[in-house]
Motif scaffolding. Sequence first.
Motif, PDB file in Angstrom:
ATOM      1  N   GLY A  86      43.527 -70.245   3.509  1.00 49.87           N
ATOM      2  CA  GLY A  86      43.214 -71.605   3.089  1.00 49.87           C
ATOM      3  C   GLY A  86      42.781 -71.748   1.647  1.00 49.87           C
ATOM      4  N   SER A  87      42.525 -70.641   0.929  1.00 47.22           N
ATOM      5  CA  SER A  87      42.126 -70.709  -0.478  1.00 47.22           C
ATOM      6  C   SER A  87      43.357 -70.526  -1.347  1.00 47.22           C
ATOM      7  CB  SER A  87      41.098 -69.623  -0.808  1.00 47.22           C
ATOM      8  OG  SER A  87      39.899 -69.844  -0.083  1.00 47.22           O
ATOM      9  N   ALA A  88      43.572 -71.457  -2.283  1.00 50.85           N
ATOM     10  CA  ALA A  88      44.776 -71.428  -3.111  1.00 50.85           C
ATOM     11  C   ALA A  88      44.826 -70.169  -3.962  1.00 50.85           C
ATOM     12  CB  ALA A  88      44.820 -72.668  -4.003  1.00 50.85           C
ATOM     13  N   LEU A  89      46.031 -69.628  -4.131  1.00 47.45           N
ATOM     14  CA  LEU A  89      46.253 -68.459  -4.962  1.00 47.45           C
ATOM     15  C   LEU A  89      47.049 -68.846  -6.204  1.00 47.45           C
ATOM     16  CD1 LEU A  89      47.218 -65.647  -2.405  1.00 47.45           C
ATOM     17  CD2 LEU A  89      44.976 -66.164  -3.391  1.00 47.45           C
ATOM     18  N   ARG A  90      46.735 -68.213  -7.293  1.00 50.44           N
ATOM     19  CA  ARG A  90      47.439 -68.436  -8.547  1.00 50.44           C
ATOM     20  C   ARG A  90      48.807 -67.763  -8.477  1.00 50.44           C
ATOM     21  NH1 ARG A  90      45.024 -68.966 -13.834  1.00 50.44           N
ATOM     22  NH2 ARG A  90      46.616 -69.813 -15.230  1.00 50.44           N
ATOM     23  N   TRP A  91      49.848 -68.457  -8.933  1.00 48.76           N
ATOM     24  CA  TRP A  91      51.174 -67.853  -9.007  1.00 48.76           C
ATOM     25  C   TRP A  91      51.283 -67.042 -10.295  1.00 48.76           C
ATOM     26  CZ3 TRP A  91      53.945 -67.820  -4.755  1.00 48.76           C
ATOM     27  CH2 TRP A  91      55.246 -67.297  -4.803  1.00 48.76           C
ATOM     28  N   SER A  92      52.286 -66.187 -10.386  1.00 56.05           N
ATOM     29  CA  SER A  92      52.471 -65.281 -11.515  1.00 56.05           C
ATOM     30  C   SER A  92      51.214 -64.438 -11.708  1.00 56.05           C
ATOM     31  CB  SER A  92      52.793 -66.050 -12.803  1.00 56.05           C
ATOM     32  OG  SER A  92      53.210 -65.171 -13.820  1.00 56.05           O
ATOM     33  N   ALA A  93      50.729 -63.897 -10.588  1.00 50.63           N
ATOM     34  CA  ALA A  93      49.484 -63.144 -10.605  1.00 50.63           C
ATOM     35  C   ALA A  93      49.495 -62.119  -9.468  1.00 50.63           C
ATOM     36  CB  ALA A  93      48.284 -64.082 -10.453  1.00 50.63           C
ATOM     37  N   SER A  94      48.557 -61.177  -9.548  1.00 47.83           N
ATOM     38  CA  SER A  94      48.375 -60.199  -8.475  1.00 47.83           C
ATOM     39  C   SER A  94      47.124 -60.545  -7.678  1.00 47.83           C
ATOM     40  CB  SER A  94      48.277 -58.780  -9.042  1.00 47.83           C
ATOM     41  OG  SER A  94      47.143 -58.645  -9.891  1.00 47.83           O
ATOM     42  N   HIS A  95      47.138 -60.193  -6.393  1.00 53.67           N
ATOM     43  CA  HIS A  95      46.036 -60.511  -5.493  1.00 53.67           C
ATOM     44  C   HIS A  95      45.875 -59.380  -4.478  1.00 53.67           C
ATOM     45  CE1 HIS A  95      46.108 -64.701  -6.946  1.00 53.67           C
ATOM     46  NE2 HIS A  95      47.430 -64.585  -6.874  1.00 53.67           N
ATOM     47  N   LEU A  96      44.653 -59.182  -3.993  1.00 53.52           N
ATOM     48  CA  LEU A  96      44.382 -58.204  -2.949  1.00 53.52           C
ATOM     49  C   LEU A  96      44.364 -58.907  -1.595  1.00 53.52           C
ATOM     50  CD1 LEU A  96      43.581 -55.325  -2.056  1.00 53.52           C
ATOM     51  CD2 LEU A  96      41.183 -56.022  -2.365  1.00 53.52           C
ATOM     52  N   ILE A  97      45.160 -58.398  -0.651  1.00 52.04           N
ATOM     53  CA  ILE A  97      45.208 -58.936   0.710  1.00 52.04           C
ATOM     54  C   ILE A  97      44.589 -57.913   1.648  1.00 52.04           C
ATOM     55  CG2 ILE A  97      46.670 -59.980   2.471  1.00 52.04           C
ATOM     56  CD1 ILE A  97      46.783 -61.377  -0.222  1.00 52.04           C
ATOM     57  N   LEU A  98      43.665 -58.347   2.480  1.00 52.39           N
ATOM     58  CA  LEU A  98      42.992 -57.472   3.432  1.00 52.39           C
ATOM     59  C   LEU A  98      43.528 -57.690   4.838  1.00 52.39           C
ATOM     60  CD1 LEU A  98      39.310 -57.914   2.173  1.00 52.39           C
ATOM     61  CD2 LEU A  98      40.933 -56.098   1.573  1.00 52.39           C
ATOM     62  N   PRO A  99      43.438 -56.673   5.693  1.00 50.28           N
ATOM     63  CA  PRO A  99      43.872 -56.854   7.086  1.00 50.28           C
ATOM     64  C   PRO A  99      43.121 -58.010   7.742  1.00 50.28           C
ATOM     65  CG  PRO A  99      43.512 -54.524   6.603  1.00 50.28           C
ATOM     66  CD  PRO A  99      43.006 -55.281   5.416  1.00 50.28           C
ATOM     67  N   GLY A 100      43.835 -58.807   8.511  1.00 46.27           N
ATOM     68  CA  GLY A 100      43.250 -59.959   9.186  1.00 46.27           C
ATOM     69  C   GLY A 100      43.365 -61.237   8.394  1.00 46.27           C
ATOM     70  N   GLN A 101      43.615 -61.151   7.087  1.00 44.07           N
ATOM     71  CA  GLN A 101      43.808 -62.355   6.287  1.00 44.07           C
ATOM     72  C   GLN A 101      45.245 -62.842   6.430  1.00 44.07           C
ATOM     73  OE1 GLN A 101      42.478 -60.909   2.361  1.00 44.07           O
ATOM     74  NE2 GLN A 101      40.639 -62.179   2.594  1.00 44.07           N
ATOM     75  N   ARG A 102      45.429 -64.154   6.311  1.00 44.13           N
ATOM     76  CA  ARG A 102      46.754 -64.744   6.461  1.00 44.13           C
ATOM     77  C   ARG A 102      47.207 -65.337   5.123  1.00 44.13           C
ATOM     78  NH1 ARG A 102      49.618 -66.652  10.988  1.00 44.13           N
ATOM     79  NH2 ARG A 102      48.357 -65.078  12.096  1.00 44.13           N
ATOM     80  N   LEU A 103      48.295 -64.802   4.622  1.00 43.88           N
ATOM     81  CA  LEU A 103      48.907 -65.307   3.395  1.00 43.88           C
ATOM     82  C   LEU A 103      49.990 -66.307   3.777  1.00 43.88           C
ATOM     83  CD1 LEU A 103      49.547 -65.204   0.308  1.00 43.88           C
ATOM     84  CD2 LEU A 103      51.074 -63.286   0.829  1.00 43.88           C
ATOM     85  N   THR A 104      49.895 -67.516   3.225  1.00 44.04           N
ATOM     86  CA  THR A 104      50.867 -68.561   3.514  1.00 44.04           C
ATOM     87  C   THR A 104      51.517 -69.007   2.208  1.00 44.04           C
ATOM     88  OG1 THR A 104      49.579 -69.326   5.412  1.00 44.04           O
ATOM     89  CG2 THR A 104      51.238 -70.834   4.527  1.00 44.04           C
TER      90      THR A 104
END
Length: 348
Positions: A86-104
């Motif tokens: 539910g928290s917006a992510l910046r495009w043209s960027a790198s991000h850390l995804i943890l188990p249990g989190q949902r990337l949409t």
Amino acid sequence: MSGALILHRAGPGLTVQDMGRPGLARLGLSRGGAADRLALLEATALLGLRAPVAALEMPALGGSFEVTQPTRIALTGAPMRADLDGSALRWSASHLILPGQRLTISAATSGVYGYLTPAGDILGPEWQGSRAAHLVAGIGAALAAGDRLPLGDDPAPDAPRQFLPVEDRFTGGLLRWIDGPQTALFPEVTRARFAATPFHRAPTGNRQGIRLDCDGPAFAADLPKTGLASEFILPGDIQMTGDGRPYILLSECQTIGGYPRIGTVLPADLPRAAQAAPGAVLRFQRVTLAEADALARPRAARLASLRAACHPLRRDPRDMPDLLSYQLISGVTAGDDLDPPTPLPDLA
């Protein structure tokens, strides 16, 4: 230990792509790979990798994803709306995804092809040195909800998140082109009109190529009475089909063709052509072979420039639900972490 990327929802035409299989045209197989190869180089820079790895190519719409181990990802190519729990992510960027989190990842806001690149690479069987799906040739398949893609280990999961400013190549613009084997078959007045004409990217198009529409007469070539012999064609070639309308060939184009080609789009501008959404305006600028050579840059040099342009990604306070847990001003606290006050003496 390797993890997995789980697809809970997948947009249409979502595939695994890398830099493709160059050098196989003689066997009847075009290069394939990412429609926007620059997007994979951008992901390489953002993730601090030595070379491009496989990514998810998402035409116009992404999906919903989950990982089974901490993994950095890069979001590049056509800007899309993306959020993590539910928290917006910046495009043209790198991000850390943890188990249990949902990337949409939802619809593209401009352009066509967005890319999700895991730092540890998408593993799986290779064919001719590539994991890229080539749907025209029957290699691989489009992905669907429920698929699990094996991931390699992220080499640096604790690395700071990065952002890469990029020029807009997602709304049409100028395409530079050089003469090809059949350019001289088009009268000079036709070539001049081609260079002066604003074209609109037609709805017709896919990873094989896109059609361009415009007002005015067809762009006809003076063909010999015997017709043209079929010969090798490549991504970037601008073919004129029987109706005299141009098609720009892309990564999954055929390797042999008999339509006349007025020229070839420079490799540096091919991502702009691939990312032009239906209705986008494209114009052409003819350059000499010497000018094209001067504009060409080796992959290593382009990657070095992209690395130099990356910088740490700073979080937007508006997107931080835990904002009040931070000590924003040195020495100022909520007060509940201080020692209890010393009681006043009883003077009674």
